[in-house]
Structure formats: C-alpha cells, structure tokens
Design a protein around this motif. Structure first.
Motif, PDB file in Angstrom:
ATOM      1  N   GLY A   1     141.167  74.592  75.711  1.00 20.93           N
ATOM      2  CA  GLY A   1     140.076  74.117  74.711  1.00 20.93           C
ATOM      3  C   GLY A   1     140.667  72.824  74.156  1.00 20.93           C
ATOM      4  O   GLY A   1     140.163  72.459  73.237  1.00 20.93           O
ATOM      5  N   ILE A   2     141.652  72.111  74.941  1.00 14.41           N
ATOM      6  CA  ILE A   2     142.140  70.639  74.557  1.00 14.41           C
ATOM      7  C   ILE A   2     140.967  69.841  74.695  1.00 14.41           C
ATOM      8  O   ILE A   2     140.179  69.881  75.706  1.00 14.41           O
ATOM      9  CB  ILE A   2     143.246  70.433  75.403  1.00 14.41           C
ATOM     10  N   ASP A   3     140.708  69.092  73.768  1.00 13.44           N
ATOM     11  CA  ASP A   3     139.513  67.916  73.639  1.00 13.44           C
ATOM     12  C   ASP A   3     140.057  66.611  74.278  1.00 13.44           C
ATOM     13  O   ASP A   3     139.340  65.800  74.665  1.00 13.44           O
ATOM     14  CB  ASP A   3     138.967  67.837  72.470  1.00 13.44           C
ATOM     15  N   ALA A   4     141.218  66.295  73.660  1.00 15.89           N
ATOM     16  CA  ALA A   4     141.972  65.091  74.296  1.00 15.89           C
ATOM     17  C   ALA A   4     143.552  65.067  74.225  1.00 15.89           C
ATOM     18  O   ALA A   4     144.165  65.987  73.638  1.00 15.89           O
ATOM     19  CB  ALA A   4     141.520  63.926  73.120  1.00 15.89           C
TER      20      ALA A   4
ATOM     21  N   ILE B   1     148.976  71.796  62.389  1.00 17.27           N
ATOM     22  CA  ILE B   1     150.158  71.134  63.378  1.00 17.27           C
ATOM     23  C   ILE B   1     151.076  71.877  63.755  1.00 17.27           C
ATOM     24  O   ILE B   1     151.868  72.399  62.961  1.00 17.27           O
ATOM     25  CB  ILE B   1     150.581  69.780  62.636  1.00 17.27           C
ATOM     26  N   ARG B   2     150.946  71.871  65.004  1.00 14.09           N
ATOM     27  CA  ARG B   2     152.028  72.613  65.646  1.00 14.09           C
ATOM     28  C   ARG B   2     153.214  71.897  66.368  1.00 14.09           C
ATOM     29  O   ARG B   2     152.916  70.850  67.133  1.00 14.09           O
ATOM     30  CB  ARG B   2     151.577  73.885  66.614  1.00 14.09           C
ATOM     31  N   HIS B   3     154.365  71.707  66.146  1.00 11.65           N
ATOM     32  CA  HIS B   3     155.505  71.159  67.006  1.00 11.65           C
ATOM     33  C   HIS B   3     155.775  71.832  68.167  1.00 11.65           C
ATOM     34  O   HIS B   3     156.328  72.940  67.932  1.00 11.65           O
ATOM     35  CB  HIS B   3     156.551  71.108  65.883  1.00 11.65           C
ATOM     36  N   LEU B   4     155.865  71.243  69.155  1.00 12.45           N
ATOM     37  CA  LEU B   4     155.918  71.758  70.415  1.00 12.45           C
ATOM     38  C   LEU B   4     157.160  71.116  71.382  1.00 12.45           C
ATOM     39  O   LEU B   4     157.135  70.731  72.291  1.00 12.45           O
ATOM     40  CB  LEU B   4     154.952  71.555  71.512  1.00 12.45           C
TER      41      LEU B   4
ATOM     42  N   LEU C   1     144.040  68.276  69.704  1.00 11.37           N
ATOM     43  CA  LEU C   1     144.381  67.369  70.197  1.00 11.37           C
ATOM     44  C   LEU C   1     145.973  67.656  70.582  1.00 11.37           C
ATOM     45  O   LEU C   1     146.671  68.129  69.888  1.00 11.37           O
ATOM     46  CB  LEU C   1     144.331  66.130  69.116  1.00 11.37           C
ATOM     47  N   LEU C   2     146.450  67.242  71.865  1.00  8.35           N
ATOM     48  CA  LEU C   2     147.732  67.255  72.320  1.00  8.35           C
ATOM     49  C   LEU C   2     148.277  65.919  72.377  1.00  8.35           C
ATOM     50  O   LEU C   2     147.587  64.869  72.981  1.00  8.35           O
ATOM     51  CB  LEU C   2     147.591  67.888  73.886  1.00  8.35           C
TER      52      LEU C   2
ATOM     53  N   LEU D   1     150.683  69.715  68.759  1.00 12.42           N
ATOM     54  CA  LEU D   1     149.117  70.192  69.093  1.00 12.42           C
ATOM     55  C   LEU D   1     148.517  70.217  67.611  1.00 12.42           C
ATOM     56  O   LEU D   1     148.900  70.833  66.624  1.00 12.42           O
ATOM     57  CB  LEU D   1     149.155  71.670  69.622  1.00 12.42           C
ATOM     58  N   VAL D   2     147.646  69.329  67.506  1.00 15.16           N
ATOM     59  CA  VAL D   2     146.853  69.174  66.186  1.00 15.16           C
ATOM     60  C   VAL D   2     145.418  69.615  66.325  1.00 15.16           C
ATOM     61  O   VAL D   2     144.682  69.527  67.168  1.00 15.16           O
ATOM     62  CB  VAL D   2     146.553  67.445  65.751  1.00 15.16           C
TER      63      VAL D   2
END
Length: 241
Positions: A42-45, A3-6, A20-21, A12-13
């Motif tokens: 590469g974002i899927d959803a 999990i990245r906190h933006l 997942l964004l 961004l998971v």
C-alpha cells in the motif's frame, strides 16, 4: 498523521489515507521488511532525501517497489540520476516511476475518498559539510502537508535553518551525525523552533551514547519545542487541527 520510525532516518508516514516511505537505507532493511508484504503493497510513494547508503539501499528499494506496484519514487536529483542506471546488480528504477525532486519543487498525491490531497515540497538542496576534502552531495529536505493534518518537516542530512522549517508542527531532525556537533544541533532547534521535534539519524550512536545527544537536545531546546523520543513500538500519532 501516524509516523513510524524504522531505524535511523527511515520513516513510514501515514497521512490523509496515503502511505509514504522515507529514506529506506541499509540500517533500516530489517525493520522495513518486518512491516510485511500487505502493508508495503500500500505504499504510495518512496521519498529519498539523498544518495548515501544509510538513506538509500537499492536492494531494499527494489523490494519495496516490487511489492508496491503503484508507488512512485521522488528522489533528490543527483540520487535520481543514479537510480536511472544499473548498479551493483540492481536494475534501474523505471523512468515512469522515478521523479527527480529538487528544492523548490512540489508534488501532489490526489485526494482519496474525499480526504485532503497530500502535498510534498522539496526544500534546501545540499548535504551538510562532512569534511572539506569530501565533495558535498545534494540533499532535498521535505515538507509534507495535507489539509488540517500537522505539517511534517524532514531535514535529511542538513541542519540548515530553512524558512520552511520555522515553527513547523513536527520536525524529524538529525540528533547525531558525523557531520555535526551537539552545539549545532541545539542552535538549529533554537532557530527553527518546531512544535514537536523527533530524533532520527541515530543508528550511528551506541545504545549507551544515544541518550547523551537526546538529553542535551531535550534540555536545551527552545521554549515551545517538545523533543520527544520514540516509544517502544516506534510509532507516534499526531492529531490534526
């Protein structure tokens, strides 16, 4: 799960081979763009809990969708209705890429290369009360799960102690908000008792003020709940069971 906190409520998971964004809002534009075109492709959803601009910036969403041609948008129903229409010079999100995602609904991203499918559940339904004179909008909280990976809950703008959040492995919660007070945040954590609680919705607090909210949430959290701040790179990895 990574999990990245933006900044603020944008995450961004990366789980089970999927990206997942979540809630790409105005405060997060610079951080999202800094991910780079290759990663964004590469974002899927893209998941949107509600329509407020700190959770959804239409220009930023358009940029992400242009780079990620296979990404679908799962948005709270009132938000999805807005995205169906042009606004502020932005084109509608194509109907084939947009899904109204109401509380009680589920969406599954099929398994990739033998890895578990990713299930996304919408929970809750309404934004917290800001003031009685301000109409409430919809808010779809999220629960993300995949095989033996940790279950991740995302409250959006709500502190409703939903059954789906009780005892959850990881919970991204609003540590500070114009619609809440510290006592409500602490009581929420004490009722749902996540194993790990991650603070979001914090861009509205100053650098010197934010630690006050985090400190009290940490010190007064229930036994068995770890409130963990984000490291310098904003990324936390959590092992599955």
């Amino acid at each position: 799960m990574k999990i990245r906190h933006l900044v603020h409520s944008c995450l961004l998971v990366e789980v089970a081979g999927r990206r997942l964004l979540i809630d790409p809002g105005a405060f997060s534009a610079e951080a999202v763009r800094a991910l780079g075109e290759e990663l964004l492709a590469g974002i899927d959803a893209v998941l949107v809990t509600h329509q407020h601009p700190d959770h959804l910036e239409r220009g930023l969403l358009a940029e992400v969708l242009a780079l990620a041609p296979d990404a679908q948008v799962l948005a709270e129903p009132e938000t999805a209705a807005l995205l169906e229409e042009p606004a502020d010079g932005h084109a509608p999100v194509p109907a084939e890429r947009l899904h109204a995602f109401a509380a009680g609904q589920s969406h599954e991203l099929p398994a990739l290369d033998g890895i578990a499918a990713v299930r996304i559940d919408a929970v809750g339904g309404q934004h917290a009360v800001i003031h009685p004179d301000i109409p409430r909008v919809g808010n779809s909280g999220l629960v993300i799960s995949a095989g033996t990976e940790p279950r991740l809950g995302i409250t959006g703008d709500s502190l409703e102690p939903l059954a789906e959040f009780h005892g959850i492995d990881v919970l991204a919660f609003a540590v500070v908000a114009p619609w809440s007070k510290m006592a409500e945040t602490i009581d929420f954590l004490r009722e749902v008792k996540p194993v790990l609680a991650l603070p979001v919705h914090d861009a509205i607090a100053s650098d010197v003020g934010r630690p006050i909210f985090l400190r009290q949430s940490t010190h007064l959290a229930p036994e068995g709940t770890e409130v963990r701040d984000w490291p310098a790179d904003g990324t936390i990895e959590i092992a599955g069971s």
